[in-house]
Design an enzyme around this catalytic site. Structure first.
Site, PDB file in Angstrom:
ATOM      1  N   HIS A 102       0.675  -1.806   0.475  1.00  0.00           N
ATOM      2  CA  HIS A 102      -0.097   0.143  -0.252  1.00  0.00           C
ATOM      3  C   HIS A 102       0.902   0.759  -0.106  1.00  0.00           C
ATOM      4  CE1 HIS A 102       0.614  -1.349   4.516  1.00  0.00           C
ATOM      5  NE2 HIS A 102       0.563   0.035   4.591  1.00  0.00           N
ATOM      6  N   HIS A 104       1.379   5.289   1.274  1.00  0.00           N
ATOM      7  CA  HIS A 104       0.268   5.881   1.625  1.00  0.00           C
ATOM      8  C   HIS A 104       0.072   7.797   0.607  1.00  0.00           C
ATOM      9  CE1 HIS A 104      -0.237   3.870   5.763  1.00  0.00           C
ATOM     10  NE2 HIS A 104       1.072   3.236   5.149  1.00  0.00           N
TER      11      HIS A 104
END
Ligand SMILES: [Zn+2]
Length: 142
Positions: A102, A104
């Site tokens: 992921h 950010h």
């Protein structure tokens, strides 16, 4: 492919709630439930990949492309956003806590309280010999 025990795959399958911001064929982006700053987003690939080493390079490039789109949106939005940080933690030592890659996206402003902490010795600059030796070690691994 999604993975049954993965919280991000649950979001992709619609089995866990998320405040969705963006979706396409390869990636989705949603609000982080524990935002560092208001407007903190996560961009994830639809295909489960625990780490960068497991992620197809094209899917990785797409995460960055979506991140750029979201950065533009954050700057255009009414949220407070004077700058942007991208942050990706790959591995426990790097601070990864959910093992589905992921990215950010962090909107930033002066005085938001977030920042990077540098280790002791940061201001003691390494010599060129040291930098060249490190560069050689990394080149050998390419
Ligand atoms: Zn997953």
């Amino acid at each position: 492919m999604t993975k049954p025990s993965c919280v991000f795959c649950d979001i992709i399958r619609g089995q866990s709630p998320a405040s969705m911001v963006y979706t396409d064929e390869q990636a989705i982006a949603f609000m982080d439930i524990r935002p560092v700053v208001s407007g903190h987003l996560l961009v994830i690939p639809r295909v489960h990949a625990a780490s960068l080493a497991d992620l197809d390079a094209g899917a990785g490039a797409h995460l960055f492309r979506v991140g750029m789109k979201l950065a533009t949106a954050l700057r255009r939005s009414t949220l407070r956003c004077e700058g942007i940080n991208f942050f990706l933690a790959d591995g426990v030592a790097a601070g990864q806590d959910v093992f589905h890659v992921h990215l950010h996206i962090l909107p930033r402003f002066q005085g938001d309280g977030f920042g990077l902490r540098f280790p002791p010795g940061y201001w003691d600059l390494p010599g060129r010999d040291t930098l060249d030796a490190l560069a050689a070690q990394i080149r050998e691994a390419l």
